[in-house]
Design an enzyme around this catalytic site. Structure first.
Site, PDB file in Angstrom:
ATOM      1  N   ALA A  73       0.919  -1.255   0.046  1.00  0.00           N
ATOM      2  CA  ALA A  73       0.106   0.284   0.085  1.00  0.00           C
ATOM      3  C   ALA A  73       0.927   1.224   0.046  1.00  0.00           C
ATOM      4  O   ALA A  73       0.326   2.026  -0.700  1.00  0.00           O
ATOM      5  CB  ALA A  73      -0.881  -0.108   1.046  1.00  0.00           C
ATOM      6  N   CYS A 328       4.737   2.550  13.421  1.00  0.00           N
ATOM      7  CA  CYS A 328       5.730   3.305  12.395  1.00  0.00           C
ATOM      8  C   CYS A 328       6.317   4.406  13.364  1.00  0.00           C
ATOM      9  O   CYS A 328       7.419   4.744  12.931  1.00  0.00           O
ATOM     10  CB  CYS A 328       5.046   3.896  11.344  1.00  0.00           C
ATOM     11  SG  CYS A 328       3.911   2.938  10.529  1.00  0.00           S
TER      12      CYS A 328
HETATM   13  C1  PLP Z   1      -0.012  -0.586   6.730  1.00  0.00           C
HETATM   14  C2  PLP Z   1      -0.647   0.648   5.995  1.00  0.00           C
HETATM   15  C3  PLP Z   1      -0.141   1.036   5.027  1.00  0.00           C
HETATM   16  C4  PLP Z   1       1.118   0.603   4.166  1.00  0.00           C
HETATM   17  O1  PLP Z   1       1.169  -0.619   3.427  1.00  0.00           O
HETATM   18  P1  PLP Z   1       2.330  -1.530   3.363  1.00  0.00           P
HETATM   19  O2  PLP Z   1       1.823  -2.463   2.385  1.00  0.00           O
HETATM   20  O3  PLP Z   1       2.951  -2.063   4.521  1.00  0.00           O
HETATM   21  O4  PLP Z   1       3.159  -0.830   2.470  1.00  0.00           O
HETATM   22  C5  PLP Z   1      -0.556   2.178   4.407  1.00  0.00           C
HETATM   23  N1  PLP Z   1      -1.809   2.834   4.939  1.00  0.00           N
HETATM   24  C6  PLP Z   1      -2.531   2.221   5.949  1.00  0.00           C
HETATM   25  C7  PLP Z   1      -3.555   2.690   6.564  1.00  0.00           C
HETATM   26  C8  PLP Z   1      -1.861   1.210   6.582  1.00  0.00           C
HETATM   27  O5  PLP Z   1      -2.400   0.725   7.769  1.00  0.00           O
END
Ligand code: PLP
Length: 404
Positions: A73, A328
């Protein structure tokens, strides 16, 4: 019970055994490159990818052609924003987002602000909700993108997505939502909600890490994005690179499970979550809920335990895997920017714990967690001079602290 008990499902989820099982043959027997057009290995890989693509599309009410695979994401969010900014630069360079987005959105916006874009950060109320009318008011004739997350990863607040979608349509502005936390927890429908771009991640829904997707609307309107990774023209030219076939197969299975299990699973998790909230607040005074009482993910519980340092709570509950603030940012001692944005004071923000329940959380584990939380908070309060003073009715704000 196995310890520690995992209650951090907003950070990541375990791979469902049914997902893993579907993936394994694609590492070994069916290892083909989905872009190989000349032999069976390639055809099998491509067929498996297309089945997964259709499953993911079905989960959000899209069509398979509207799904592009990414590495997760973070990349989907980057591609959505950067891709729109580059493609629609003739129209303008104004973006609207919220103050409590994931860093994948906020840091991308910060970067773009240094490169000539204007960004409006719409505030949230004390429950973490944006007002659709605030979004409307922020739109100018230079606005090219609205990006509002579906549900927050720290406090679980669900945004009025359909309302924002309707406004975006009226104004002809592209609407992106980071729906990572909502997928598989609440109903997501890109048609009914007027969503043009949507980010997903497999590892937040019992699939493998390192694979994600971006939904890109193809009709009414057809949204176009400038590619950010060049080379080979995979994924309709919008995201080059050899497809991670086993991960995609797993993602597809995870989507199928999410769709079929969601109604029952969300009910079960909400009941466990509510039990946890109820029992903790019954046994421990001055515990405050962060987030919205109703518009909230069924698996999320974010609580502030006044006068009890969150880090001390976590150290005192080694049997529980939980998070203080966002995973994070918890490496730093900065209080969470999300809690700050909803008006939680610095003191109380430092006492917050996020509990994230998941598919494999049992009632037995929740009962254990409740006992552990109550016991730890009570013990730490007994050791806290601040708590003692507060109990004696001393107004802590009136105290002159020395040693700065
Ligand atoms: C975990 C998360 C992401 C990042 O996703 P990844 O696949 O780990 O890069 C982005 N947005 C939200 C709301 C998340 O919880």
């Amino acid at each position: 019970m196995r310890f520690p008990i995992y209650l951090d499902n907003h950070a990541t989820t375990p791979v469902d055994p049914r997902v893993l099982e579907t993936m394994i043959p694609y590492f070994t027997d069916h290892f083909g490159n989905a872009a190989s057009r000349n032999h069976l290995f390639g055809w099998q890989a491509e067929e498996a990818v297309e089945i997964a693509r259709a499953e993911i599309a079905k989960l959000i009410g899209a069509t398979a052609k509207e799904i592009i695979f990414t590495s997760g994401a973070t990349e989907s969010d980057n591609l959505a924003i950067m891709g729109v900014v580059e493609m629609y630069k003739e129209k303008g360079s104004h973006i609207i987002t919220s103050t409590i987005e994931h860093k994948a959105i906020l840091d991308t916006c910060k970067y773009l602000e240094q490169h000539g874009c204007k960004v409006t950060y719409v505030p949230v109320d004390k429950t973490g909700r944006v007002s659709a009318e605030d979004v409307r008011a922020a739109i100018t004739d230079k606005t090219i993108l609205i990006s509002i997350m579906f549900a927050n990863n720290e406090i679980g607040t669900i945004q009025p997505i359909a309302e924002v979608g309707k406004i975006a349509k009226e104004k002809g502005v592209v609407f992106h939502t980071d729906a990572v936390q909502a997928i598989g927890k609440v109903q997501v429908d890109v048609e009914g909600m007027g969503i043009d771009l949507l980010s997903l991640s497999a590892h937040k829904m019992y699939g493998p890490k390192g694979i994600g997707a971006l939904y890109i609307r193809r009709k009414a309107p057809r949204v176009r994005l400038a590619e950010q990774i060049h080379g080979g023209g995979h994924e309709r030219g919008m995201r080059s690179g050899t497809l991670n076939v086993p991960a995609i197969v797993g993602f597809g299975k995870a989507a199928e499970l999410a769709r079929t299990l969601m109604p029952e699973e969300s009910k079960r998790l909400a009941a466990l979550r509510d039990k946890m909230h109820r029992e903790i607040t019954k046994a421990v005074p001055e515990v405050y809920l962060n987030g919205h009482p109703a518009y909230r993910l069924p698996n999320n519980l974010n609580l502030s335990f006044a006068y009890v340092e969150g880090e001390s709570m976590i150290m005192g509950m080694k049997e529980l895997a939980v998070s203080s603030g966002s995973a994070c940012t918890s490496a730093s001692l900065e209080p969470s920017y999300v809690l700050k944005a909803i008006g939680v004071g610095e003191d109380l923000a430092h006492t917050s714990i996020r509990f994230g329940l998941g598919r494999f959380t049992t009632e037995e584990e929740v009962d254990f967690a409740i006992r552990k939380v109550v016991e730890t908070a009570t013990r730490l309060r007994e050791l806290s001079p601040l708590w003692e003073m507060a109990q004696e009715g001393i107004d802590l704000k009136s105290i002159q602290w020395s040693a700065h």
